[in-house]
Design a protein around this motif. Structure first.
Motif, PDB file in Angstrom:
ATOM      1  N   HIS A  49     107.762  17.374  99.983  1.00 29.46           N
ATOM      2  CA  HIS A  49     106.548  16.657  99.587  1.00 29.46           C
ATOM      3  C   HIS A  49     105.666  17.527  98.690  1.00 29.46           C
ATOM      4  CE1 HIS A  49     107.712  13.248 101.870  1.00 29.46           C
ATOM      5  NE2 HIS A  49     107.710  13.910 103.019  1.00 29.46           N
ATOM      6  N   GLN A  50     105.673  18.819  98.936  1.00 30.31           N
ATOM      7  CA  GLN A  50     104.941  19.726  98.062  1.00 30.31           C
ATOM      8  C   GLN A  50     105.514  19.664  96.648  1.00 30.31           C
ATOM      9  OE1 GLN A  50     105.060  23.854  99.249  1.00 30.31           O
ATOM     10  NE2 GLN A  50     103.515  24.464  97.760  1.00 30.31           N
ATOM     11  N   LEU A  51     106.838  19.676  96.535  1.00 28.81           N
ATOM     12  CA  LEU A  51     107.474  19.584  95.223  1.00 28.81           C
ATOM     13  C   LEU A  51     107.119  18.272  94.533  1.00 28.81           C
ATOM     14  CD1 LEU A  51     109.403  20.525  92.978  1.00 28.81           C
ATOM     15  CD2 LEU A  51     111.255  19.444  94.285  1.00 28.81           C
ATOM     16  N   VAL A  52     107.184  17.180  95.259  1.00 30.13           N
ATOM     17  CA  VAL A  52     106.873  15.872  94.671  1.00 30.13           C
ATOM     18  C   VAL A  52     105.456  15.886  94.088  1.00 30.13           C
ATOM     19  CG1 VAL A  52     106.449  13.441  95.222  1.00 30.13           C
ATOM     20  CG2 VAL A  52     108.508  14.558  96.080  1.00 30.13           C
ATOM     21  N   GLU A  53     104.508  16.420  94.833  1.00 31.43           N
ATOM     22  CA  GLU A  53     103.121  16.488  94.354  1.00 31.43           C
ATOM     23  C   GLU A  53     102.998  17.404  93.135  1.00 31.43           C
ATOM     24  OE1 GLU A  53     100.619  14.490  95.291  1.00 31.43           O
ATOM     25  OE2 GLU A  53     102.215  13.552  96.473  1.00 31.43           O
ATOM     26  N   MET A  54     103.690  18.518  93.155  1.00 30.01           N
ATOM     27  CA  MET A  54     103.621  19.444  92.025  1.00 30.01           C
ATOM     28  C   MET A  54     104.236  18.837  90.767  1.00 30.01           C
ATOM     29  SD  MET A  54     104.413  23.053  93.915  1.00 30.01           S
ATOM     30  CE  MET A  54     103.987  24.099  92.526  1.00 30.01           C
ATOM     31  N   GLN A  55     105.315  18.082  90.930  1.00 33.67           N
ATOM     32  CA  GLN A  55     105.931  17.432  89.772  1.00 33.67           C
ATOM     33  C   GLN A  55     105.011  16.355  89.209  1.00 33.67           C
ATOM     34  OE1 GLN A  55     110.684  18.191  90.297  1.00 33.67           O
ATOM     35  NE2 GLN A  55     109.964  16.265  91.098  1.00 33.67           N
ATOM     36  N   LYS A  56     104.324  15.627  90.089  1.00 36.51           N
ATOM     37  CA  LYS A  56     103.354  14.624  89.619  1.00 36.51           C
ATOM     38  C   LYS A  56     102.215  15.292  88.857  1.00 36.51           C
ATOM     39  CE  LYS A  56     104.071  11.173  93.246  1.00 36.51           C
ATOM     40  NZ  LYS A  56     103.485  10.566  94.463  1.00 36.51           N
ATOM     41  N   SER A  57     101.730  16.411  89.381  1.00 32.51           N
ATOM     42  CA  SER A  57     100.651  17.147  88.706  1.00 32.51           C
ATOM     43  C   SER A  57     101.096  17.642  87.342  1.00 32.51           C
ATOM     44  CB  SER A  57     100.192  18.333  89.556  1.00 32.51           C
ATOM     45  OG  SER A  57      99.580  17.895  90.736  1.00 32.51           O
ATOM     46  N   LEU A  58     102.339  18.104  87.252  1.00 34.98           N
ATOM     47  CA  LEU A  58     102.867  18.568  85.971  1.00 34.98           C
ATOM     48  C   LEU A  58     102.880  17.434  84.957  1.00 34.98           C
ATOM     49  CD1 LEU A  58     104.160  20.996  84.463  1.00 34.98           C
ATOM     50  CD2 LEU A  58     106.379  20.085  85.182  1.00 34.98           C
ATOM     51  N   GLU A  59     103.282  16.243  85.403  1.00 35.25           N
ATOM     52  CA  GLU A  59     103.304  15.081  84.499  1.00 35.25           C
ATOM     53  C   GLU A  59     101.912  14.765  83.965  1.00 35.25           C
ATOM     54  OE1 GLU A  59     105.223  12.142  86.957  1.00 35.25           O
ATOM     55  OE2 GLU A  59     107.169  12.535  86.014  1.00 35.25           O
ATOM     56  N   LYS A  60     100.892  14.972  84.801  1.00 39.59           N
ATOM     57  CA  LYS A  60      99.514  14.697  84.375  1.00 39.59           C
ATOM     58  C   LYS A  60      99.058  15.632  83.260  1.00 39.59           C
ATOM     59  CE  LYS A  60      98.077  12.708  88.753  1.00 39.59           C
ATOM     60  NZ  LYS A  60      97.299  12.886  89.978  1.00 39.59           N
ATOM     61  N   THR A  61      99.710  16.786  83.133  1.00 32.46           N
ATOM     62  CA  THR A  61      99.367  17.720  82.054  1.00 32.46           C
ATOM     63  C   THR A  61     100.105  17.381  80.766  1.00 32.46           C
ATOM     64  OG1 THR A  61     101.126  19.340  82.514  1.00 32.46           O
ATOM     65  CG2 THR A  61      99.040  19.586  83.743  1.00 32.46           C
ATOM     66  N   GLY A  62     100.951  16.361  80.816  1.00 26.64           N
ATOM     67  CA  GLY A  62     101.707  15.958  79.639  1.00 26.64           C
ATOM     68  C   GLY A  62     103.096  16.564  79.557  1.00 26.64           C
ATOM     69  N   LYS A  63     103.459  17.354  80.560  1.00 32.28           N
ATOM     70  CA  LYS A  63     104.797  17.942  80.594  1.00 32.28           C
ATOM     71  C   LYS A  63     105.668  17.126  81.537  1.00 32.28           C
ATOM     72  CE  LYS A  63     103.326  22.659  79.689  1.00 32.28           C
ATOM     73  NZ  LYS A  63     103.221  24.007  80.235  1.00 32.28           N
ATOM     74  N   SER A  64     106.925  17.014  81.192  1.00 26.83           N
ATOM     75  CA  SER A  64     107.863  16.267  82.022  1.00 26.83           C
ATOM     76  C   SER A  64     108.691  17.221  82.877  1.00 26.83           C
ATOM     77  CB  SER A  64     108.805  15.454  81.133  1.00 26.83           C
ATOM     78  OG  SER A  64     109.897  14.977  81.883  1.00 26.83           O
ATOM     79  N   PRO A  65     108.716  16.997  84.194  1.00 27.07           N
ATOM     80  CA  PRO A  65     109.590  17.815  85.041  1.00 27.07           C
ATOM     81  C   PRO A  65     111.053  17.713  84.610  1.00 27.07           C
ATOM     82  CG  PRO A  65     108.135  16.490  86.391  1.00 27.07           C
ATOM     83  CD  PRO A  65     107.963  16.034  84.972  1.00 27.07           C
ATOM     84  N   ARG A  66     111.413  16.584  84.052  1.00 27.09           N
ATOM     85  CA  ARG A  66     112.802  16.350  83.630  1.00 27.09           C
ATOM     86  C   ARG A  66     113.242  17.338  82.556  1.00 27.09           C
ATOM     87  NH1 ARG A  66     115.218  10.421  82.899  1.00 27.09           N
ATOM     88  NH2 ARG A  66     117.380  11.019  83.060  1.00 27.09           N
ATOM     89  N   THR A  67     112.343  17.669  81.640  1.00 28.29           N
ATOM     90  CA  THR A  67     112.705  18.542  80.525  1.00 28.29           C
ATOM     91  C   THR A  67     112.091  19.941  80.620  1.00 28.29           C
ATOM     92  OG1 THR A  67     110.870  17.661  79.210  1.00 28.29           O
ATOM     93  CG2 THR A  67     113.025  16.607  78.932  1.00 28.29           C
ATOM     94  N   SER A  68     111.127  20.123  81.511  1.00 30.54           N
ATOM     95  CA  SER A  68     110.413  21.405  81.578  1.00 30.54           C
ATOM     96  C   SER A  68     110.899  22.336  82.682  1.00 30.54           C
ATOM     97  CB  SER A  68     108.916  21.159  81.793  1.00 30.54           C
ATOM     98  OG  SER A  68     108.389  20.392  80.749  1.00 30.54           O
ATOM     99  N   THR A  69     111.756  21.834  83.565  1.00 27.98           N
ATOM    100  CA  THR A  69     112.192  22.647  84.706  1.00 27.98           C
ATOM    101  C   THR A  69     113.710  22.788  84.725  1.00 27.98           C
ATOM    102  OG1 THR A  69     112.301  20.750  86.218  1.00 27.98           O
ATOM    103  CG2 THR A  69     110.191  21.921  86.066  1.00 27.98           C
ATOM    104  N   GLU A  70     114.162  23.809  85.436  1.00 28.56           N
ATOM    105  CA  GLU A  70     115.592  24.135  85.456  1.00 28.56           C
ATOM    106  C   GLU A  70     116.462  22.994  85.992  1.00 28.56           C
ATOM    107  OE1 GLU A  70     118.592  27.622  87.100  1.00 28.56           O
ATOM    108  OE2 GLU A  70     116.474  27.694  87.629  1.00 28.56           O
ATOM    109  N   TYR A  71     116.029  22.372  87.064  1.00 33.80           N
ATOM    110  CA  TYR A  71     116.811  21.298  87.679  1.00 33.80           C
ATOM    111  C   TYR A  71     116.164  19.930  87.469  1.00 33.80           C
ATOM    112  CZ  TYR A  71     119.221  25.162  89.912  1.00 33.80           C
ATOM    113  OH  TYR A  71     119.935  26.317  90.141  1.00 33.80           O
TER     114      TYR A  71
END
Length: 123
Positions: A49-71
């Motif tokens: 759940h911590q990861l899910v929240e962090m990925q949502k926060s990253l999206e709010k900055t305009g970055k996509s977890p899909r393309t910005s992170t290793e996995y």
């Protein structure tokens, strides 16, 4: 939910997400592929759940977890409910790398068990 993982100050948000993604994948593979668990269900749920929240926060900055992170290519839609399908979503290169990490952890565990048994048998 209280955040279960604390990170070194030098970790960027991407570093933190990469770390949690890898930790969740490793523990899922251990559980679903190797039939071993090294963390409690509650701890796994908390870091998921911590990861899910962090990925949502990253999206709010305009970055996509899909393309910005290793996995990100296979964790972008992870909702924290289960990790049963994560192994099958890994690329073959990442699957090999994760398997090596798991097998190393398991070999260390077997070695520790043997050492512990020898110590106890001497007393």
């Amino acid at each position: 939910m209280e955040k279960p993982m604390k990170f070194p100050q030098k970790f960027s948000e991407i570093d933190k997400i990469n770390y949690l993604q890898r930790k969740i994948i490793l523990n899922s593979v251990m559980y679903y592929v190797y039939n071993k668990s090294f963390v409690s269900d509650k701890y796994f749920d908390d870091i998921s759940h911590q990861l899910v929240e962090m990925q949502k926060s990253l999206e709010k900055t305009g970055k996509s977890p899909r393309t910005s992170t290793e996995y990100g290519y296979m964790m972008y839609d992870f909702d924290g409910s289960t990790g049963f399908d994560l192994y099958s979503r890994l690329s073959s290169r990442d699957r090999d790398k994760i398997n090596q990490m798991c097998e190393y952890k398991l070999s260390r565990e077997i070695s520790w068990e043997k050492t512990r048994k020898k110590r106890w048998s001497k007393t």
